[in-house]
Motif scaffolding. Structure first.
Motif, mmCIF file in Angstrom:
data_model
loop_
_atom_site.group_PDB
_atom_site.id
_atom_site.type_symbol
_atom_site.label_atom_id
_atom_site.label_comp_id
_atom_site.label_asym_id
_atom_site.label_seq_id
_atom_site.Cartn_x
_atom_site.Cartn_y
_atom_site.Cartn_z
ATOM 1 N N GLU A 30 -16.535 -12.180 71.634
ATOM 2 C CA GLU A 30 -17.263 -10.884 72.578
ATOM 3 C C GLU A 30 -18.277 -10.399 72.261
ATOM 4 N N TRP A 31 -18.686 -10.385 70.886
ATOM 5 C CA TRP A 31 -20.043 -9.680 70.336
ATOM 6 C C TRP A 31 -21.014 -10.855 70.618
ATOM 7 N N ARG A 66 -17.615 -10.869 55.550
ATOM 8 C CA ARG A 66 -16.402 -9.486 55.788
ATOM 9 C C ARG A 66 -15.867 -9.817 57.092
ATOM 10 N N ALA A 73 -14.012 -7.099 59.767
ATOM 11 C CA ALA A 73 -14.376 -5.662 60.119
ATOM 12 C C ALA A 73 -13.596 -5.213 61.123
ATOM 13 N N PRO A 74 -12.370 -5.329 61.137
ATOM 14 C CA PRO A 74 -11.394 -4.793 62.099
ATOM 15 C C PRO A 74 -11.452 -3.388 62.525
ATOM 16 N N SER A 75 -10.953 -3.017 63.759
ATOM 17 C CA SER A 75 -10.783 -1.717 64.042
ATOM 18 C C SER A 75 -9.544 -1.414 63.451
ATOM 19 N N ARG A 105 -17.559 -12.862 63.717
ATOM 20 C CA ARG A 105 -16.711 -12.219 64.314
ATOM 21 C C ARG A 105 -16.352 -12.642 65.621
ATOM 22 N N TYR A 144 -20.975 0.911 67.302
ATOM 23 C CA TYR A 144 -20.648 -0.387 66.383
ATOM 24 C C TYR A 144 -21.841 -1.067 66.085
ATOM 25 N N GLU A 157 -13.398 -0.572 60.490
ATOM 26 C CA GLU A 157 -14.588 -0.044 61.597
ATOM 27 C C GLU A 157 -13.823 0.905 62.349
HETATM 28 N N1 GLU Z 1 -15.062 -3.918 64.602
HETATM 29 C C1 GLU Z 1 -15.402 -5.015 65.216
HETATM 30 C C2 GLU Z 1 -14.223 -5.756 65.902
HETATM 31 O O1 GLU Z 1 -13.252 -5.450 65.659
HETATM 32 C C3 GLU Z 1 -15.960 -5.970 64.387
HETATM 33 C C4 GLU Z 1 -16.955 -7.034 64.736
HETATM 34 C C5 GLU Z 1 -17.682 -7.309 63.410
HETATM 35 O O2 GLU Z 1 -17.063 -8.215 62.669
HETATM 36 O O3 GLU Z 1 -19.028 -7.169 63.277
HETATM 37 O O4 GLU Z 1 -14.295 -6.531 67.124
#
Ligand code: GLU
Length: 545
Positions: free
Chosen positions: A254-255, A37, A39-41, A251, A233, A73
């Motif tokens: 930064e994560w 997926r 999953a943007p904000s 993703r 998140y 998200e």
């Molecule tokens: N909402 C997170 C972002 O925009 C998504 C991270 C993800 O894909 O899990 O950075």
């Protein structure tokens, strides 16, 4: 912790875990199919990096006959904007990044594993958080922001790793009575995850892009539910990716530092974690230094920029494919007409430290893409763009459609070597305006190195011999004849040997004719241009000098 506390925190009706799990059955897919997926904000800004980060999983999912999901998200309510989800979905669809499930707009979703907007999943998250509270893996924390900052201040003072953990996590040790009292007194609270991580132990994670990485275990008691009842998140993605059957999370990098936490959360729940891959952001060179493409500084960071400039969508996608896998270019050379969807994207070839944005490369790729369009397609796409962004051009094209198509045909049809001068629709003007007399303002300065009389003589001779029915070869033979007649040299070899004996070569003569005809030193083939302009316009332009 007790059920009493959990019931006090979660007063609303929540589904049971069993009910939830029954609603999201395991997917029946073929072996190796990737469920992934983006999953943007919903920030109201569509960054080209989001397009890039969506294209990669979309390709991988569809290459493997899996599923690609667009999840919105929006748990960070402050950032939510009206129409923002639709901006994301319509941008993806515009670039043929087709999602099988997800948010189409604020009122429409597709797929059986939704809702795909996190704010609509609140009860699901709460059901799991409640369960964690009952089991003692999560607890309410009543610390105010001031108390937390004071904690950090003291930690910094003593050079201790800052954060809410271990003995610094004051609310970990509240008694049941204290908790009940606080809640009944209406004190605001968040829910924290009670980490079992030990900073002195290492955890090895495998990132599908970056490889094996050793991290210290994650020992902070992070917030999993904010005081407004919305999960963070960290928690929401855990539940969503579990229930949606995600097998691969790609993703932004930064994560990456949260990965040990996320793996720990999956373990806590007794669930198999998906694979994770962290994509480095697209960068650009700024005065010799690399930096992230910036929404504020770089117009090209915004996806709408490419549309405004008129880059064909295939060109943008091929450019992004090339950024992701540099072997795309070789593949394209070997398969000039194959749809780019057939290119097998390889995660292993992704640039670990971040691809570099390069306009020249984008334009080269775009020119090749436009080079595969015939005149009709070029005309249709160009006109569509002009109708939106350049009214003057749109009118010119509509009112002179056959003439413009003939211009586009020059060196584009019936040729082995297609002309590659248009990268984007905003380039069209430069390629066609000079064909129109009211837009033709030649600067004869560039002819100042030739004698006026010589130019006049060449033009006269040319006009006398000019016949629209001459094929290119006959036409050129006539030019050679008038070249020699006027003291220039039609034989390049001879000219190079004996330059002083001539006023110039046949190249100078064609240059003179080209400039008089087009106002420019470089243009497509002049014989073809004359065929398109017709006799009258050709003769009038040449004799104007
Ligand atoms: N909402 C997170 C972002 O925009 C998504 C991270 C993800 O894909 O899990 O950075």
């Amino acid at each position: 912790m007790s059920e009493t506390i959990a019931n006090l925190i979660f007063k609303e009706d929540l589904p049971t875990i069993a009910e939830i799990e029954a609603r999201y059955p395991k997917r029946q897919l073929k072996e190796g199919a990737i469920v992934t997926r983006v999953a943007p904000s919903p920030t109201g800004f569509m960054h080209v990096g989001t397009l890039y980060a969506a294209m990669i999983p979309e390709r991988l999912a569809h290459q493997s006959e899996g599923v690609f999901i667009l999840r919105i998200e929006d748990t960070d309510k402050k950032r939510e904007l009206e129409g923002a989800a639709e901006l994301i979905s319509s941008s993806l669809l515009h670039y043929d990044i087709n999602f099988d499930e997800g948010v189409v707009n604020e009122n429409k979703e597709i797929g059986e594993y939704g809702p795909y907007t996190q704010s609509f999943r609140e009860k699901i998250y709460k059901a799991y958080i409640k369960e964690l509270v009952i089991k003692g893996h999560a607890y309410p924390c009543f610390c105010s922001e001031d108390e937390i900052s004071e904690n950090v201040r003291i930690q910094n003072l003593h050079k201790i790793t800052p954060g809410y953990y271990g003995k610094w996590a004051k609310c970990r040790t509240l008694t049941e009575n204290e908790i009940i009292e606080n809640i009944n007194a209406g004190k605001p609270f968040v829910i924290r995850y009670k980490s079992q991580g030990d900073k002195n132990k290492k955890i090895r994670v495998v990132d599908v892009i970056k490889g094996k990485i050793d991290f210290p275990e994650y020992n902070l008691d992070i917030v999993i539910m904010k005081s407004d009842g919305i999960p963070t998140y960290h928690f929401a993605h855990l539940i969503d990716d579990r229930l949606m059957g995600t097998t691969l999370v790609l993703r932004g990098d930064e994560w990456l530092s949260s990965l040990p936490l996320h793996i720990q959360l999956f373990e806590l729940m007794g669930w198999e974690a998906p694979q994770y891959g962290h994509i480095a952001p697209i960068q650009k060179l700024d005065e010799g230094n690399k930096r992230k493409l910036s929404k504020r500084k770089d117009p090209e960071a915004n996806v709408t920029y490419y549309d405004e400039q008129g880059y064909p969508k295939d060109a943008v996608i091929e450019y992004l494919l090339n950024l992701a896998n540099s072997n795309f270019e070789d593949w394209r050379k070997e398969n000039p007409l194959t749809p780019n969807k057939e290119f097998k994207l390889d995660l292993g070839k992704l640039n670990v430290s971040g691809a570099l944005f390069d306009f020249q490369k984008l334009d080269n790729i775009a020119k090749n893409v436009v080079g595969t369009y015939g005149a009709e397609k070029l005309f249709d796409e160009g006109l569509n763009w002009a109708k939106k962004y350049d009214e003057e051009l749109a009118n010119l094209m509509s009112e002179n459609s056959e003439y413009v198509k003939d211009i586009f045909r020059i060196e584009r049809e019936n040729t082995d070597k297609v002309r590659k001068d248009i990268a984007k629709w905003s380039d069209i003007k430069n390629e066609i305006l000079y064909f129109f007399d009211n837009q033709f303002n030649p600067n004869y300065e560039i002819l100042s190195s030739y004698e006026k009389q010589d130019i006049k003589n060449i033009v006269n001779d040319f006009i006398v011999g000019f016949d629209m029915d001459d094929d290119k070869q006959t036409w050129f033979e006539k030019i050679k004849v008038l070249t020699d007649k006027n003291g220039f040299c039609s034989n390049m070899k001879e000219f190079k040997k004996n330059k002083e004996a001539y006023k110039g070569s046949v190249a100078d003569v064609t240059k003179i004719i080209r400039i008089l005809l087009t106002g420019r030193e470089q243009s497509p083939d002049i014989h073809s241009i004359m065929q398109v302009m017709g006799k009258e316009r050709t003769v009038s332009r040449l004799s104007k000098f």
